[in-house]
Scaffold this motif. Sequence first.
Motif, short mmCIF file in Angstrom:
data_model
loop_
_atom_site.label_atom_id
_atom_site.label_comp_id
_atom_site.label_asym_id
_atom_site.label_seq_id
_atom_site.Cartn_x
_atom_site.Cartn_y
_atom_site.Cartn_z
N ALA A 151 -36.35 18.06 8.30
CA ALA A 151 -37.68 17.72 7.80
C ALA A 151 -38.01 16.25 8.07
O ALA A 151 -38.05 15.41 7.17
CB ALA A 151 -37.77 18.03 6.32
N ILE A 152 -38.22 15.95 9.33
CA ILE A 152 -38.69 14.64 9.77
C ILE A 152 -39.20 14.83 11.19
O ILE A 152 -38.75 15.75 11.90
CB ILE A 152 -37.58 13.57 9.72
N GLY A 153 -40.16 14.01 11.61
CA GLY A 153 -40.71 14.21 12.95
C GLY A 153 -41.18 12.93 13.59
O GLY A 153 -40.89 11.82 13.13
N LYS A 154 -41.94 13.10 14.66
CA LYS A 154 -42.35 11.96 15.47
C LYS A 154 -43.31 11.03 14.74
O LYS A 154 -43.51 9.88 15.16
CB LYS A 154 -43.00 12.45 16.77
N GLN A 155 -43.93 11.50 13.67
CA GLN A 155 -44.77 10.61 12.87
C GLN A 155 -43.92 9.54 12.18
O GLN A 155 -44.42 8.45 11.87
CB GLN A 155 -45.56 11.41 11.83
N ASP A 156 -42.66 9.85 11.95
CA ASP A 156 -41.79 8.98 11.17
C ASP A 156 -40.70 8.29 11.99
O ASP A 156 -40.09 7.35 11.51
CB ASP A 156 -41.10 9.81 10.08
N ILE A 157 -40.43 8.78 13.19
CA ILE A 157 -39.24 8.35 13.90
C ILE A 157 -39.47 8.47 15.40
O ILE A 157 -40.34 9.21 15.85
CB ILE A 157 -38.02 9.23 13.47
N ASP A 158 -38.71 7.71 16.19
CA ASP A 158 -38.73 7.86 17.64
C ASP A 158 -37.44 8.53 18.07
O ASP A 158 -36.36 7.96 17.95
CB ASP A 158 -38.88 6.50 18.33
N LEU A 159 -37.55 9.76 18.55
CA LEU A 159 -36.36 10.56 18.84
C LEU A 159 -35.52 9.99 19.97
O LEU A 159 -34.33 10.29 20.08
CB LEU A 159 -36.77 12.00 19.19
N ASN A 160 -36.14 9.18 20.82
CA ASN A 160 -35.42 8.63 21.97
C ASN A 160 -34.54 7.44 21.60
O ASN A 160 -33.77 6.96 22.43
CB ASN A 160 -36.41 8.21 23.06
N TRP A 161 -34.68 6.95 20.37
CA TRP A 161 -33.98 5.73 19.96
C TRP A 161 -33.09 5.99 18.75
O TRP A 161 -32.94 5.15 17.87
CB TRP A 161 -34.98 4.62 19.65
N ASP B 195 -31.73 2.91 16.63
CA ASP B 195 -31.93 1.71 17.42
C ASP B 195 -33.27 1.09 17.02
O ASP B 195 -33.98 1.60 16.15
CB ASP B 195 -31.88 2.04 18.91
N TYR B 196 -33.63 -0.01 17.69
CA TYR B 196 -34.75 -0.84 17.25
C TYR B 196 -36.05 -0.06 17.05
O TYR B 196 -36.70 -0.14 16.01
CB TYR B 196 -34.98 -1.99 18.24
N VAL B 197 -36.45 0.71 18.06
CA VAL B 197 -37.75 1.40 18.00
C VAL B 197 -37.77 2.43 16.88
O VAL B 197 -38.77 2.59 16.17
CB VAL B 197 -38.10 2.03 19.36
N ALA B 198 -36.66 3.15 16.71
CA ALA B 198 -36.59 4.15 15.64
C ALA B 198 -36.64 3.49 14.27
O ALA B 198 -37.26 4.00 13.33
CB ALA B 198 -35.33 4.98 15.79
N ILE B 199 -35.99 2.32 14.13
CA ILE B 199 -36.05 1.59 12.87
C ILE B 199 -37.48 1.16 12.58
O ILE B 199 -37.98 1.30 11.45
CB ILE B 199 -35.13 0.35 12.92
N LEU B 200 -38.15 0.66 13.60
CA LEU B 200 -39.54 0.22 13.44
C LEU B 200 -40.42 1.34 12.90
O LEU B 200 -41.20 1.15 11.95
CB LEU B 200 -40.08 -0.28 14.79
N LYS B 201 -40.30 2.53 13.49
CA LYS B 201 -41.14 3.65 13.05
C LYS B 201 -40.74 4.12 11.65
O LYS B 201 -41.60 4.41 10.82
CB LYS B 201 -41.05 4.81 14.05
N ALA B 202 -39.44 4.19 11.38
CA ALA B 202 -38.99 4.66 10.08
C ALA B 202 -39.40 3.70 8.96
O ALA B 202 -39.81 4.13 7.88
CB ALA B 202 -37.47 4.84 10.08
N MET B 203 -39.31 2.39 9.22
CA MET B 203 -39.71 1.42 8.21
C MET B 203 -41.21 1.44 7.98
O MET B 203 -41.68 1.16 6.88
CB MET B 203 -39.27 0.01 8.64
N THR B 204 -41.97 1.78 9.03
CA THR B 204 -43.42 1.82 8.92
C THR B 204 -43.89 3.07 8.19
O THR B 204 -44.92 3.06 7.50
CB THR B 204 -44.07 1.76 10.32
N SER B 205 -43.14 4.16 8.30
CA SER B 205 -43.58 5.43 7.71
C SER B 205 -43.45 5.43 6.19
O SER B 205 -42.38 5.17 5.64
CB SER B 205 -42.74 6.58 8.29
N GLN B 206 -44.52 5.78 5.53
CA GLN B 206 -44.49 5.89 4.07
C GLN B 206 -43.77 7.16 3.62
O GLN B 206 -43.45 7.32 2.44
CB GLN B 206 -45.92 5.92 3.52
N TYR B 207 -43.46 8.04 4.57
CA TYR B 207 -42.81 9.31 4.23
C TYR B 207 -41.28 9.22 4.29
O TYR B 207 -40.60 10.21 4.01
CB TYR B 207 -43.30 10.41 5.17
#
Length: 358
Positions: free
Chosen positions: A287-297, A337-349
């Motif tokens: 239960a997590i997706g591209k809105q919250d994370i970058d799968l490539n990182w 990695d960096y990009v995935a952290i960026l998206k996860a920290m930005t996501s309110q979910y």
Amino acid sequence: MKYPRLEISLPKITHNTKVVVGICRKYGIEVVGVNKVSCGSFEIAQAMVNGGVEIIADSRLENLINIKDINVKKMLLRLPMISAVEEVVEYADISLNSELKTIKKISEIADRKGKVHNVVLMIDVGDLREGIFKEDDVFKIVKEIIKLKGINLLGLGTNLTCFGGVIPTEDNLGKLISLKNKIEDIYNIKLNVLSGGNSSSLHLIQKGQQIPKGINQLRLGTSLILGTIEVTNSIIQGTHRDAFRLIAEIVEIKQKPSKPIGKIVNDAFGNIPVFKDRGIRKRAICAIGKQDIDLNWMKSEDKDIIILGGSSDHLILDITDCNTNYDVGDKIIFILDYVAILKAMTSQYVNKVYLQEG
């Protein structure tokens, strides 16, 4: 506990910071802790300060406001918007600039407030992002800056790798040093800071080379939170790579074909996916997706898990070869990695949990 969850080890970030600050100190280089990947996290900024940095930098004023009570200098990384100069002067001690019009506005506001704002003039040495490109233009702007009230021309800076992918070298960083020397001679002033870029500049030290003498500041983020040097895709000895761990919950496990059935067109993100036919495989959905994370990182701690892809809200995994017998409700741990952290920290979910130990 609430999932998906991002666990952030503050002791590991502090440790990484101490290691990198120690390395840079041997070369006479001050470390500015770049906190932008964390969306202005007070806790992560404090962890960097505990590791020895005396300046925290961010690209967004909102994030600097969030850490205003931490007793260190604050640097605004992104070139200031004229519309936000009032807040720049209020919440940033230092800002990176390349436009005289903006610097004049900062001067006006700083003088009115009875403050002196520190400016690092950005020079473009080839990456073609921000900065003054022509040497003659630099001299013209410096001539005007030194006349302004409420402004201290702290020094010169540059940025490399982020846009054009240009690697820092002794040659392009040397241009910054040469320009500093000319400015000091022409205008009889002292420039105290030469800010020589980001974590990518550390590769010069890593290769056993000398960062050009005179470069006395680096703005570092990735190397502090991940212990890595991006341009060489390598880990700094003695640092932790896993300060950020994402934990996601399994919501479905099914045996399914490995290749979709039917005509394949663009997916929800405009891409045409390609699938290898590996027969029937055991698949899990988290239960997590591209809105919250970058799968490539990101990668799973369980090395037998294959990340197949995802949609906005679902992460699809192949768990066929795993030794663990996963079930619905079980949790999967991922190292980011960096990009995935960026998206996860930005996501309110994504629930953020700060660990004080480990």
